[in-house]
Scaffold this motif. Structure first.
Motif, PDB file in Angstrom:
ATOM      1  N   PRO A 189       7.872  49.678 -43.186  1.00  0.00           N
ATOM      2  CA  PRO A 189       8.256  49.155 -41.875  1.00  0.00           C
ATOM      3  C   PRO A 189       8.906  50.244 -41.029  1.00  0.00           C
ATOM      4  O   PRO A 189       9.491  51.194 -41.552  1.00  0.00           O
ATOM      5  N   ARG A 190       8.810  50.103 -39.738  1.00  0.00           N
ATOM      6  CA  ARG A 190       9.556  50.982 -38.840  1.00  0.00           C
ATOM      7  C   ARG A 190      11.002  50.506 -38.725  1.00  0.00           C
ATOM      8  O   ARG A 190      11.899  51.304 -38.442  1.00  0.00           O
ATOM      9  N   VAL A 191      11.219  49.207 -38.928  1.00  0.00           N
ATOM     10  CA  VAL A 191      12.564  48.633 -38.839  1.00  0.00           C
ATOM     11  C   VAL A 191      12.859  47.856 -40.111  1.00  0.00           C
ATOM     12  O   VAL A 191      12.093  46.959 -40.493  1.00  0.00           O
ATOM     13  N   LEU A 192      13.953  48.203 -40.769  1.00  0.00           N
ATOM     14  CA  LEU A 192      14.419  47.490 -41.951  1.00  0.00           C
ATOM     15  C   LEU A 192      15.667  46.705 -41.570  1.00  0.00           C
ATOM     16  O   LEU A 192      16.655  47.274 -41.095  1.00  0.00           O
ATOM     17  N   ILE A 193      15.630  45.389 -41.765  1.00  0.00           N
ATOM     18  CA  ILE A 193      16.734  44.497 -41.430  1.00  0.00           C
ATOM     19  C   ILE A 193      17.325  43.964 -42.721  1.00  0.00           C
ATOM     20  O   ILE A 193      16.591  43.483 -43.591  1.00  0.00           O
ATOM     21  N   MET A 194      18.648  44.046 -42.853  1.00  0.00           N
ATOM     22  CA  MET A 194      19.304  43.621 -44.084  1.00  0.00           C
ATOM     23  C   MET A 194      20.483  42.709 -43.770  1.00  0.00           C
ATOM     24  O   MET A 194      21.280  43.001 -42.881  1.00  0.00           O
ATOM     25  N   ASP A 195      20.567  41.632 -44.530  1.00  0.00           N
ATOM     26  CA  ASP A 195      21.639  40.656 -44.355  1.00  0.00           C
ATOM     27  C   ASP A 195      22.686  40.882 -45.448  1.00  0.00           C
ATOM     28  O   ASP A 195      22.431  40.599 -46.627  1.00  0.00           O
ATOM     29  N   GLU A 196      23.838  41.421 -45.069  1.00  0.00           N
ATOM     30  CA  GLU A 196      24.955  41.668 -45.983  1.00  0.00           C
ATOM     31  C   GLU A 196      24.502  42.420 -47.243  1.00  0.00           C
ATOM     32  O   GLU A 196      24.707  41.948 -48.381  1.00  0.00           O
ATOM     33  N   PRO A 197      23.902  43.605 -47.112  1.00  0.00           N
ATOM     34  CA  PRO A 197      23.350  44.278 -48.295  1.00  0.00           C
ATOM     35  C   PRO A 197      24.389  44.743 -49.300  1.00  0.00           C
ATOM     36  O   PRO A 197      24.069  44.914 -50.477  1.00  0.00           O
ATOM     37  N   THR A 198      25.634  44.969 -48.870  1.00  0.00           N
ATOM     38  CA  THR A 198      26.652  45.447 -49.811  1.00  0.00           C
ATOM     39  C   THR A 198      27.471  44.312 -50.422  1.00  0.00           C
ATOM     40  O   THR A 198      28.324  44.573 -51.270  1.00  0.00           O
ATOM     41  N   ALA A 199      27.222  43.065 -50.008  1.00  0.00           N
ATOM     42  CA  ALA A 199      27.984  41.931 -50.548  1.00  0.00           C
ATOM     43  C   ALA A 199      27.750  41.814 -52.052  1.00  0.00           C
ATOM     44  O   ALA A 199      26.620  41.871 -52.532  1.00  0.00           O
ATOM     45  N   GLY A 200      28.824  41.685 -52.799  1.00  0.00           N
ATOM     46  CA  GLY A 200      28.729  41.516 -54.238  1.00  0.00           C
ATOM     47  C   GLY A 200      28.620  42.798 -55.024  1.00  0.00           C
ATOM     48  O   GLY A 200      28.568  42.762 -56.257  1.00  0.00           O
ATOM     49  N   LEU A 201      28.593  43.957 -54.345  1.00  0.00           N
ATOM     50  CA  LEU A 201      28.490  45.231 -55.044  1.00  0.00           C
ATOM     51  C   LEU A 201      29.872  45.838 -55.256  1.00  0.00           C
ATOM     52  O   LEU A 201      30.742  45.731 -54.385  1.00  0.00           O
ATOM     53  N   ASP A 202      30.069  46.495 -56.398  1.00  0.00           N
ATOM     54  CA  ASP A 202      31.313  47.221 -56.612  1.00  0.00           C
ATOM     55  C   ASP A 202      31.258  48.522 -55.798  1.00  0.00           C
ATOM     56  O   ASP A 202      30.210  48.867 -55.234  1.00  0.00           O
ATOM     57  N   PRO A 203      32.380  49.249 -55.686  1.00  0.00           N
ATOM     58  CA  PRO A 203      32.384  50.465 -54.850  1.00  0.00           C
ATOM     59  C   PRO A 203      31.296  51.470 -55.222  1.00  0.00           C
ATOM     60  O   PRO A 203      30.668  52.061 -54.336  1.00  0.00           O
ATOM     61  N   HIS A 204      31.044  51.666 -56.514  1.00  0.00           N
ATOM     62  CA  HIS A 204      29.996  52.607 -56.913  1.00  0.00           C
ATOM     63  C   HIS A 204      28.626  52.111 -56.464  1.00  0.00           C
ATOM     64  O   HIS A 204      27.788  52.893 -55.981  1.00  0.00           O
ATOM     65  N   GLY A 205      28.404  50.815 -56.631  1.00  0.00           N
ATOM     66  CA  GLY A 205      27.130  50.239 -56.199  1.00  0.00           C
ATOM     67  C   GLY A 205      26.930  50.357 -54.699  1.00  0.00           C
ATOM     68  O   GLY A 205      25.819  50.621 -54.221  1.00  0.00           O
ATOM     69  N   ALA A 246      12.766  53.780 -26.646  1.00  0.00           N
ATOM     70  CA  ALA A 246      12.248  52.445 -26.323  1.00  0.00           C
ATOM     71  C   ALA A 246      12.490  51.502 -27.495  1.00  0.00           C
ATOM     72  O   ALA A 246      12.439  51.908 -28.656  1.00  0.00           O
ATOM     73  N   PRO A 247      12.752  50.221 -27.207  1.00  0.00           N
ATOM     74  CA  PRO A 247      12.953  49.270 -28.303  1.00  0.00           C
ATOM     75  C   PRO A 247      11.683  49.101 -29.131  1.00  0.00           C
ATOM     76  O   PRO A 247      10.570  49.065 -28.592  1.00  0.00           O
ATOM     77  N   VAL A 248      11.865  48.990 -30.435  1.00  0.00           N
ATOM     78  CA  VAL A 248      10.750  48.621 -31.311  1.00  0.00           C
ATOM     79  C   VAL A 248      10.587  47.108 -31.264  1.00  0.00           C
ATOM     80  O   VAL A 248       9.500  46.575 -31.051  1.00  0.00           O
ATOM     81  N   VAL A 249      11.702  46.414 -31.454  1.00  0.00           N
ATOM     82  CA  VAL A 249      11.687  44.955 -31.453  1.00  0.00           C
ATOM     83  C   VAL A 249      12.841  44.483 -30.579  1.00  0.00           C
ATOM     84  O   VAL A 249      13.905  45.113 -30.544  1.00  0.00           O
ATOM     85  N   THR A 277      13.209  55.657 -40.865  1.00  0.00           N
ATOM     86  CA  THR A 277      13.320  54.201 -40.791  1.00  0.00           C
ATOM     87  C   THR A 277      14.526  53.790 -39.952  1.00  0.00           C
ATOM     88  O   THR A 277      15.621  54.309 -40.127  1.00  0.00           O
ATOM     89  N   THR A 278      14.310  52.866 -39.038  1.00  0.00           N
ATOM     90  CA  THR A 278      15.397  52.275 -38.259  1.00  0.00           C
ATOM     91  C   THR A 278      16.028  51.155 -39.091  1.00  0.00           C
ATOM     92  O   THR A 278      15.302  50.348 -39.679  1.00  0.00           O
ATOM     93  N   VAL A 279      17.349  51.109 -39.143  1.00  0.00           N
ATOM     94  CA  VAL A 279      18.033  50.148 -40.016  1.00  0.00           C
ATOM     95  C   VAL A 279      19.001  49.293 -39.205  1.00  0.00           C
ATOM     96  O   VAL A 279      19.828  49.818 -38.452  1.00  0.00           O
ATOM     97  N   LEU A 280      18.894  47.976 -39.372  1.00  0.00           N
ATOM     98  CA  LEU A 280      19.827  47.009 -38.798  1.00  0.00           C
ATOM     99  C   LEU A 280      20.470  46.256 -39.943  1.00  0.00           C
ATOM    100  O   LEU A 280      19.777  45.673 -40.782  1.00  0.00           O
ATOM    101  N   MET A 281      21.796  46.287 -40.001  1.00  0.00           N
ATOM    102  CA  MET A 281      22.537  45.679 -41.103  1.00  0.00           C
ATOM    103  C   MET A 281      23.554  44.675 -40.570  1.00  0.00           C
ATOM    104  O   MET A 281      24.386  45.018 -39.742  1.00  0.00           O
ATOM    105  N   ALA A 282      23.469  43.435 -41.056  1.00  0.00           N
ATOM    106  CA  ALA A 282      24.524  42.462 -40.787  1.00  0.00           C
ATOM    107  C   ALA A 282      25.601  42.629 -41.835  1.00  0.00           C
ATOM    108  O   ALA A 282      25.307  42.730 -43.031  1.00  0.00           O
ATOM    109  N   THR A 283      26.851  42.680 -41.409  1.00  0.00           N
ATOM    110  CA  THR A 283      27.948  42.890 -42.346  1.00  0.00           C
ATOM    111  C   THR A 283      29.233  42.299 -41.786  1.00  0.00           C
ATOM    112  O   THR A 283      29.408  42.183 -40.571  1.00  0.00           O
TER     113      THR A 283
END
Length: 293
Positions: A168-184, A11-14, A200-206
């Motif tokens: 939270p049951r749902v973690l939402i992230m906006d471009e979390p890898t932007a600006g990180l080097d490959p190791h980061g 079932a949807p959380v949100v 944790t349910t994860v939604l990522m914009a990328t």
């Protein structure tokens, strides 16, 4: 003849239902959007610049209010009053693209503790949540570090830890890898995997289609014709959709097509989605293909 019934979808959380939004004196950014985030999934949200990804994330987290349609939490419409928004924000947490827009306290530990303290939790419970969040993001050693002395990648993880301390049951992230080097990026993805394993349910914009194919279970693609959702490998193999959304084809999808064209990848076999997957495949899958020829 027996048939197997697929397991029921969680079932949807949100969920956004027929949602629309326009900024003041501007055209509609989103219109008639139906989008559900189910428990336990990893979802990649993709689309060109200006397609409405950030707006959609803010609608889901309550930072913006639907101009039309509605936002549901566990099937009930969200009320945009103090009680309703507190309930939403203890269930859904948004981490914005720039960590400097989210970090404000003098030290990492103080910043991570801010949300739980605002919930009025006992001091011992706050300390427990802070410790768990710092451990999950592998930044325990940074607890007393001033936030302005952190590297960019450390600030990203500290911002996520602050959201995680709200449990939270749902973690939402906006471009979390932007600006990180490959190791980061790898360290961040390892941390996200630990969060997923903890439930944790994860939604990522990328913008990164290769990351989406590698990491997500499902994809949501914002295109001019509307929002399309489905299994990530299926959507990112749809050339017409990718062209409309101005996204390139993922590396792994191209490799899988090439292998199938040459009869080296059978139907139903797991596709290599990263160079590391392909290296592993050349040692196993290719050998099996030669033995079967």
């Amino acid at each position: 003849m027996t048939s197997t019934t697929p397991p029921p979808r969680p079932a949807p959380v949100v969920e956004l239902v027929s949602a629309g939004f326009s900024y003041e004196d501007g055209p509609a950014v989103l219109s008639g959007v139906d989008f559900a985030v189910a428990e336990g999934r990893a979802v990649a949200l993709l689309g060109r610049n200006g397609s409405g990804k950030t707006t959609l994330l803010r609608l889901l987290s309550g930072g913006l209010r639907c101009g039309s349609g509605s936002l549901l939490l566990d099937g009930a419409e969200v009320a945009y009053d103090r009680k309703g928004l507190t309930r939403l924000r203890t269930t859904v947490q948004l981490v914005v693209q720039d960590p400097d827009d989210q970090l404000f306290a003098a030290s990492v530990g103080q910043d991570v503790s801010f949300g739980p303290m605002n919930l009025g939790l006992p001091e011992e419970e706050v300390r427990l949540r802070v410790r768990e969040a710092l451990e999950a993001l592998d930044i325990v050693a940074l607890a007393d570090r001033p936030t302005h002395l952190l590297s960019y990648g450390q600030r990203k993880r500290a911002a996520i830890a602050g959201a995680m301390a709200m449990r939270p049951r749902v973690l939402i992230m906006d471009e979390p890898t932007a600006g990180l080097d490959p190791h980061g990026q790898e360290r961040l993805l390892d941390a996200l995997q630990r969060l997923r394993e903890a439930g944790t349910t994860v939604l990522m914009a990328t913008h990164d289609v290769d990351l989406a194919l590698r990491w997500a279970d499902e994809a949501a693609v914002l295109a001019p014709s509307g929002l399309r959702t489905g299994p990530v490998a299926e959507l990112l193999a749809d050339d017409a959709l990718l062209e409309e959304a101005r996204l390139r084809r993922p590396w792994g999808t191209t490799v899988a097509r090439l292998l199938r064209t040459h009869g080296l990848l059978t139907a139903g076999a797991r596709e290599p989605r990263t160079p590391e997957d392909l290296d592993a495949w050349t040692g196993t899958g290719a050998a099996s293909a030669r033995q079967g020829s």
